[in-house]
Write a protein that holds these residues in place. Sequence first.
Motif, PDB file in Angstrom:
ATOM      1  N   LEU A 127       1.020   7.571 -21.984  1.00 21.57           N
ATOM      2  CA  LEU A 127       0.685   5.950 -22.176  1.00 21.57           C
ATOM      3  C   LEU A 127       2.189   5.724 -21.419  1.00 21.57           C
ATOM      4  O   LEU A 127       3.130   6.097 -21.846  1.00 21.57           O
ATOM      5  CB  LEU A 127       0.314   5.488 -23.443  1.00 21.57           C
ATOM      6  N   ASN A 128       2.340   4.602 -20.874  1.00 24.43           N
ATOM      7  CA  ASN A 128       3.561   4.145 -20.293  1.00 24.43           C
ATOM      8  C   ASN A 128       4.033   3.226 -21.311  1.00 24.43           C
ATOM      9  O   ASN A 128       3.144   2.828 -22.353  1.00 24.43           O
ATOM     10  CB  ASN A 128       3.587   3.409 -18.975  1.00 24.43           C
ATOM     11  N   THR A 144       2.305  -2.874 -26.008  1.00 26.36           N
ATOM     12  CA  THR A 144       1.470  -3.797 -26.322  1.00 26.36           C
ATOM     13  C   THR A 144       0.572  -3.307 -27.661  1.00 26.36           C
ATOM     14  O   THR A 144      -0.034  -4.303 -28.467  1.00 26.36           O
ATOM     15  CB  THR A 144       0.552  -3.791 -24.761  1.00 26.36           C
ATOM     16  N   MET A 145       0.209  -2.017 -27.783  1.00 22.27           N
ATOM     17  CA  MET A 145      -0.458  -1.801 -28.805  1.00 22.27           C
ATOM     18  C   MET A 145       0.430  -2.033 -30.165  1.00 22.27           C
ATOM     19  O   MET A 145      -0.194  -2.560 -31.272  1.00 22.27           O
ATOM     20  CB  MET A 145      -0.857  -0.148 -28.855  1.00 22.27           C
ATOM     21  N   LEU A 196       5.017   0.239 -21.912  1.00 20.06           N
ATOM     22  CA  LEU A 196       4.507  -1.345 -22.032  1.00 20.06           C
ATOM     23  C   LEU A 196       3.442  -1.198 -22.581  1.00 20.06           C
ATOM     24  O   LEU A 196       3.000  -2.082 -23.326  1.00 20.06           O
ATOM     25  CB  LEU A 196       4.614  -1.794 -20.622  1.00 20.06           C
ATOM     26  N   ALA A 197       2.281  -0.126 -22.422  1.00 16.32           N
ATOM     27  CA  ALA A 197       1.282  -0.008 -22.854  1.00 16.32           C
ATOM     28  C   ALA A 197       1.427   0.214 -24.459  1.00 16.32           C
ATOM     29  O   ALA A 197       0.778  -0.468 -25.424  1.00 16.32           O
ATOM     30  CB  ALA A 197       0.184   0.946 -22.266  1.00 16.32           C
ATOM     31  N   ALA A 225       1.016  -7.875 -35.246  1.00 20.50           N
ATOM     32  CA  ALA A 225       0.422  -9.142 -35.400  1.00 20.50           C
ATOM     33  C   ALA A 225      -0.582  -9.125 -36.628  1.00 20.50           C
ATOM     34  O   ALA A 225      -0.759 -10.145 -37.333  1.00 20.50           O
ATOM     35  CB  ALA A 225      -0.208  -9.681 -34.297  1.00 20.50           C
ATOM     36  N   PHE A 267       1.906   5.779 -33.343  1.00 20.65           N
ATOM     37  CA  PHE A 267       3.030   5.593 -32.578  1.00 20.65           C
ATOM     38  C   PHE A 267       4.100   6.518 -33.011  1.00 20.65           C
ATOM     39  O   PHE A 267       4.200   6.991 -34.355  1.00 20.65           O
ATOM     40  CB  PHE A 267       3.305   4.039 -32.944  1.00 20.65           C
ATOM     41  N   LYS A 277       2.322  -4.507 -30.540  1.00 22.33           N
ATOM     42  CA  LYS A 277       2.334  -5.839 -30.653  1.00 22.33           C
ATOM     43  C   LYS A 277       1.230  -6.399 -31.603  1.00 22.33           C
ATOM     44  O   LYS A 277       1.102  -7.193 -32.489  1.00 22.33           O
ATOM     45  CB  LYS A 277       2.489  -6.655 -29.447  1.00 22.33           C
ATOM     46  N   ILE A 278      -0.177  -5.493 -31.105  1.00 26.87           N
ATOM     47  CA  ILE A 278      -1.258  -5.871 -32.108  1.00 26.87           C
ATOM     48  C   ILE A 278      -1.048  -5.472 -33.319  1.00 26.87           C
ATOM     49  O   ILE A 278      -1.530  -6.177 -34.598  1.00 26.87           O
ATOM     50  CB  ILE A 278      -2.331  -5.296 -31.170  1.00 26.87           C
ATOM     51  N   LYS A 279      -0.714  -4.344 -33.661  1.00 22.93           N
ATOM     52  CA  LYS A 279      -0.340  -3.775 -35.066  1.00 22.93           C
ATOM     53  C   LYS A 279       0.272  -4.595 -35.966  1.00 22.93           C
ATOM     54  O   LYS A 279       0.296  -5.180 -36.733  1.00 22.93           O
ATOM     55  CB  LYS A 279       0.160  -2.462 -34.864  1.00 22.93           C
TER      56      LYS A 279
END
Lengths: 459, 459
Positions: free
Chosen positions: B430-431, B437-438, B433-434, B444, B457, B440-442
Amino acid sequence: MISPTTLSKIENIIGKKNLFTSQEDRICYAYDATNLFYLPDAVAIPGTAEEIDAIMQLANQEKFPVTPRGAGTGMTGGALAVNGGLVLVLTRLNRILEIDTENLIAVVEPGVITGDLQKEVEKIGLFYPPDPSSLKFSTMGGNVAECAGGARAVKYGVTKDYIIGLEVILPTSGIISTGVRTRKGVVGYDLTKLFVGSEGTLGIITRIILKLLPLPEARKTLLAIFDRLDTAMQTVSGIISARIIPAALEFMDQTAISCVEDYLPPGLPREAGALLLIEVDGRKEAVESEADTIYQLCKKMGARNIQTAGDESEAALLWQARRAVSPALFKLRPHKISEDIVVPRNRIAEMVSQAKTIGTENDLIVLCFGHAGDGNIHINIMIDREDRAEVNRAQRAKEQIFRAAVELGGTLSGEHGIGITKSPFLGLELNPLAVETMKKIKAALDPNNILNPGKVFPY
Amino acid sequence: MISPTTLSKIENIIGKKNLFTSQEDRICYAYDATNLFYLPDAVAIPGTAEEIDAIMQLANQEKFPVTPRGAGTGMTGGALAVNGGLVLVLTRLNRILEIDTENLIAVVEPGVITGDLQKEVEKIGLFYPPDPSSLKFSTMGGNVAECAGGARAVKYGVTKDYIIGLEVILPTSGIISTGVRTRKGVVGYDLTKLFVGSEGTLGIITRIILKLLPLPEARKTLLAIFDRLDTAMQTVSGIISARIIPAALEFMDQTAISCVEDYLPPGLPREAGALLLIEVDGRKEAVESEADTIYQLCKKMGARNIQTAGDESEAALLWQARRAVSPALFKLRPHKISEDIVVPRNRIAEMVSQAKTIGTENDLIVLCFGHAGDGNIHINIMIDREDRAEVNRAQRAKEQIFRAAVELGGTLSGEHGIGITKSPFLGLELNPLAVETMKKIKAALDPNNILNPGKVFPY
C-alpha cells in the motif's frame, strides 16, 4: 461563486478549451436523469488524474465545491452541483487500458461507457455482467460511484461485486490505489468497497480494476403471462426452490403491461395481472434443462401463455415489452417519479399491492416493474410537473412507499443510490448512529466538505 | 493493567462467572493459530450485545484495550491482546437466529461455528459457500472480521461476498445496524463491507445477515497428477479458457506431494511436479459435461494420472491428500510460517519457483499448495522455533516472498488478513496515503484507540 482568479488557475491546470463558464455550457451540465436543475459556476473536463489532483488541491485552498460527473444518467441527483461550484466531468478519461484474458481482469478509466466495455470483452468471450438500463450511455465511473445494478443482478450481483481495485483522488487531494488486481485480497480496510456506492462524496475515481467472467456459452429466454401477480411471484419462488438462479427474472404489473400494449403492440393481453421475463444462461446442457424446468413450472402455476425464444433475435422480441416500459409510461403522464425500492423476494406481491393502494388513495397512476428475482421493484409514480397539486400528492405517496418498503424488511434503494432525492428519507431506514458513523468517515476524508456536498445525508 | 475497581465493574456487567482473571485462564486466551503469546489482563465472555456495549463504554472511560476473539483460529494474530487489556470472547453469542428459506438469507450470531451453519443450511437444500480450512472450529464472527476465504472462492467468492448486513458495537460504544436483508441495497456508505475484514479494529460484530445460495444438485471431483508444475498451471488456464469456473481448483507442489506421501500414503508419485484437485458443481447435466471437458484437457496436457470420483466417498478419498498437507508438513520441521499471498493466476508457476529459490538460498524447506483457481498460494516455510538462526533466515525469506508477490502484481494476503505478523510489510503493497486514509477511518471511529490496538498498521 468561484472567483475569476480561481477560474484562471483551473484554466492553467486543464487548458482553456476544457473549462466552460458560459451560461449555455453550464446549463448543459445542470441536469441529470432526475430532471432537477442546479447551475454550476463552471464546468471542467480534465484529461488526467494529475489534473484532477491539482484541481482538488486548489478546491481545498479556495474552498469551492467539486461535483464529479459521468454521463449524468443518475436517478437520484448524484451529479448535480447542488451547492454550485465546479462540475468535474470525467468523460475524457475514457480508455479501456487493459483486458487481461488470462486472469479475467480489465482496467478501465471512469469515462468508459459501460455498454462499450461489455461489447469489447464479449468479443473475446468474456463477460462483465452488471447491466443498468442506462448502459448504452452511462459510464463505468458513474456505475461505480452509485453501485449500479441491473437485471442480471439476481444471478451475477451488482457493480460492487466486480470492482476489485481503484485509483482514487482523495477529497483533500492526493492519489491512492486501493484493492488488488487478483481475485482475492484482504490487506487493510476495504477502501475499494467503501468508495463504490459513495456517490462521489469520498473520492474521485480515475481508474477501475474489475474482474470478468467467461461469457456463458448458452442462453435461453422465456416470457410467461399470468392472470394474477401473486401467482407470478409464487412462480418466482418456485424457480428458486428448484435451485435455479436465472440470469434475469423480470416482472411487469398489469398497468405496465397495458401501457406497453398502447405504446408498442406486441400482442400482450391487456388485462393480464403480471408478466415474467426469465432468462437462464450457462453451460448449454444446463440451460436446456433449466429452461425446461421453468417452462413446466410456469405451466403448473397456470401461466396463460408461455413463449420461449429459440435464438437471439427471438429473445430480443421477448425483451421488447420489458424494454419498452420506460419510454411507454410517458403516454400516461408527461413525468415520472421513479423509485427503486427493494423488499425480500417473498414480499413483492404485497409491496406492489400496497404501492397500488397508495396510488389510488392519492389519486395517482402507479405502475410497477423490475427485478423480481432480487426483490428490486421500480415503482413509477406518473405525474405532470406543471400540476402542483399532483406533485404534492406524489411526494406524499413516495414517502408512504418508502415507509411500506422498510416495514416489509426492505430498503429505499437497490441501485439508484440516495443523492438528494432520497436523502430526506435516510432516517426511515438507518438509525441515527449509523448515519453519524458515515458522516464521521466523510468528515475524516473530506474535512472541508469539498467533494459533492449536500448528497446522501439529510444535513 | 485493568484496575480491580474496573474489573469489578466488568463483573457487574457480565456476571462473575463470565470474567476470568486467573493466570491459568488468561493463558488459554493468550494464543491463536500463530502460536504467538500475549497475556491479556482479563478475559470476558459476555452474553449479549448490550453487555458488550456496556463494556465498550467502560473501556472508553477507563482507557483499557479490548480485543475481540472468536475461536482463535486466526493466522495473523488478530485475536491476540498485544497491548494487554481485555480479551472479549464472543463464543456465547452462538445462535443461528433465522434461516429464511424463501429469501435465501440467514441471520446468525458471531459465535456460530462456520461448519455448523453450513451443515444446518445444507440439510434444507441451501448453501453457504465460504470454506476456510478451519471451518470445523472457526466462528462466523472471526470469518467476517478476517474475510475468510477457502477453496470454493474461485467460483463462489469469499466471506465478504455473502455478508449483506451486520449489527456492530462501535469502538466508542453504541449499537448500529448496517446493510440490508435484501439481495440489493445502496443506502449510504457500505459500512458492512468496511467492517468485514477490518480485523476487529473498527467494531465488534454481534449479528450477521448473510445470503445463501441453493445447494448445487451435483458435484464431481477429479485429481490429476502432472510431471511439471507449469504444465499443471497451463491446465488451470485451459480450464478457465474453456469457460469453466470450477468450485475448487487446488494445487500441491512436489514437496507437498512427497510430504503427504510420507504421512498418509495414498499412493501419490513422490517425484510428480504437481497435483491438481478439481471440483465442479451445479446442474447435473452441466457437471457431467464440464467434468468431461476437464478430463480431456488434463489428458491433452499430459497428466500422468487422472482419477475421477464417482460419489461422495470417492471424492473424500481424492480430497484426502489435499487435506493432509497441513498436518503432514510438521513431519518436515516442528513449526511453520504459513503465508497466503496471491498472484495473478498466470503467475503462479513463477511465484512458486521464486519461493523455492528463496527457500534454497536461505537454506529452508519451502512448500507450496493452495488455490490455483484464484492465485492464492499458501507458502509454508518450515522451521524449528528453537533454532534462532533458522527463524531469522525464515523471517528474511518471508519478506523476500512478500516482495516477489507484490512485484508479480499480487498481494500479501488473500484470506488471512494482516494482524501483527504481516503489518510490518504493509508498506510493500500500500502507498503511504492509502495507509493514512485507513488510519483516518480508524481514528474517526475509535479516537481512544480502544479496539484491538496494534493490529493491521505498522505503528
